[in-house]
Design a protein around this motif. Sequence first.
Motif, PDB file in Angstrom:
ATOM      1  N   ARG A   1       0.923 -12.317  -3.737  1.00  0.00           N
ATOM      2  CA  ARG A   1       2.075 -11.632  -4.972  1.00  0.00           C
ATOM      3  C   ARG A   1       2.692 -10.324  -4.447  1.00  0.00           C
ATOM      4  NH1 ARG A   1      -2.972 -12.202  -7.052  1.00  0.00           N
ATOM      5  NH2 ARG A   1      -3.458 -10.043  -7.179  1.00  0.00           N
ATOM      6  N   ARG A   2       1.863  -9.667  -3.547  1.00  0.00           N
ATOM      7  CA  ARG A   2       2.537  -8.116  -3.472  1.00  0.00           C
ATOM      8  C   ARG A   2       2.855  -7.784  -1.857  1.00  0.00           C
ATOM      9  NH1 ARG A   2      -1.479  -4.170  -6.816  1.00  0.00           N
ATOM     10  NH2 ARG A   2      -1.174  -5.285  -9.021  1.00  0.00           N
ATOM     11  N   GLY A   3       2.348  -8.667  -1.277  1.00  0.00           N
ATOM     12  CA  GLY A   3       2.555  -8.393   0.433  1.00  0.00           C
ATOM     13  C   GLY A   3       1.556  -7.483   1.073  1.00  0.00           C
ATOM     14  N   GLU A   4       1.437  -7.400   2.128  1.00  0.00           N
ATOM     15  CA  GLU A   4       0.553  -6.519   2.788  1.00  0.00           C
ATOM     16  C   GLU A   4       0.805  -5.159   2.355  1.00  0.00           C
ATOM     17  OE1 GLU A   4       0.119  -8.155   7.219  1.00  0.00           O
ATOM     18  OE2 GLU A   4       2.120  -7.538   6.890  1.00  0.00           O
ATOM     19  N   GLY A   5      -0.460  -4.515   2.292  1.00  0.00           N
ATOM     20  CA  GLY A   5      -0.320  -2.890   1.966  1.00  0.00           C
ATOM     21  C   GLY A   5      -1.691  -2.424   1.150  1.00  0.00           C
ATOM     22  N   LEU A   6      -1.617  -1.364   0.795  1.00  0.00           N
ATOM     23  CA  LEU A   6      -2.813  -0.826   0.071  1.00  0.00           C
ATOM     24  C   LEU A   6      -3.556  -1.789  -0.602  1.00  0.00           C
ATOM     25  CD1 LEU A   6      -4.579   1.799  -0.227  1.00  0.00           C
ATOM     26  CD2 LEU A   6      -3.145   2.529  -2.130  1.00  0.00           C
ATOM     27  N   HIS A   7      -4.914  -1.877  -0.480  1.00  0.00           N
ATOM     28  CA  HIS A   7      -5.353  -2.889  -1.330  1.00  0.00           C
ATOM     29  C   HIS A   7      -6.428  -2.032  -2.351  1.00  0.00           C
ATOM     30  CE1 HIS A   7      -8.586  -5.922  -2.233  1.00  0.00           C
ATOM     31  NE2 HIS A   7      -7.607  -6.801  -2.236  1.00  0.00           N
ATOM     32  N   HIS A   8      -7.296  -1.270  -1.712  1.00  0.00           N
ATOM     33  CA  HIS A   8      -8.414  -0.704  -2.643  1.00  0.00           C
ATOM     34  C   HIS A   8      -8.673   0.668  -2.144  1.00  0.00           C
ATOM     35  CE1 HIS A   8     -11.111  -3.230  -0.290  1.00  0.00           C
ATOM     36  NE2 HIS A   8     -11.865  -1.970  -0.381  1.00  0.00           N
TER      37      HIS A   8
END
Length: 136
Positions: A71-78
Amino acid sequence: MVRRIEHIAIAVKDVETSVRLFETLLGKSCGSIETLPDERVKVAFFELDGGRIELVEGIGSDNPTSKFIERRGEGLHHICLEVEDLPETLRLLHAAGFPLIDTAPKPGSSGTRVAFLHPKGCNGVLIELVEQPSEA
């Protein structure tokens, strides 16, 4: 209730490739890559002064991390916050109206216990709570 920011997690497509990238970026080696079958993820941690960075790769296409990347691509998850008493923290947050993804602690990496708060109750940020293993 919260002791410190324990780690910031980054969702990645390939943890081994991302480990090499972050080893170069941070100038330090990753401890190890750990598979958490119950969560269907592979994780790698980098120890930093005051906290850690976690790289998270979903195993298979039907797990939350893989769906997040889709949905959002790689990156900040939590963002993970360390707490002293996870069951009590969950009780207090639930009573205060926070939407819980996990109503009880579950096993995390390296013997920890973890639980997640839903992003809709935290200004769109997925929050993980972690309790370190007791030293008994």
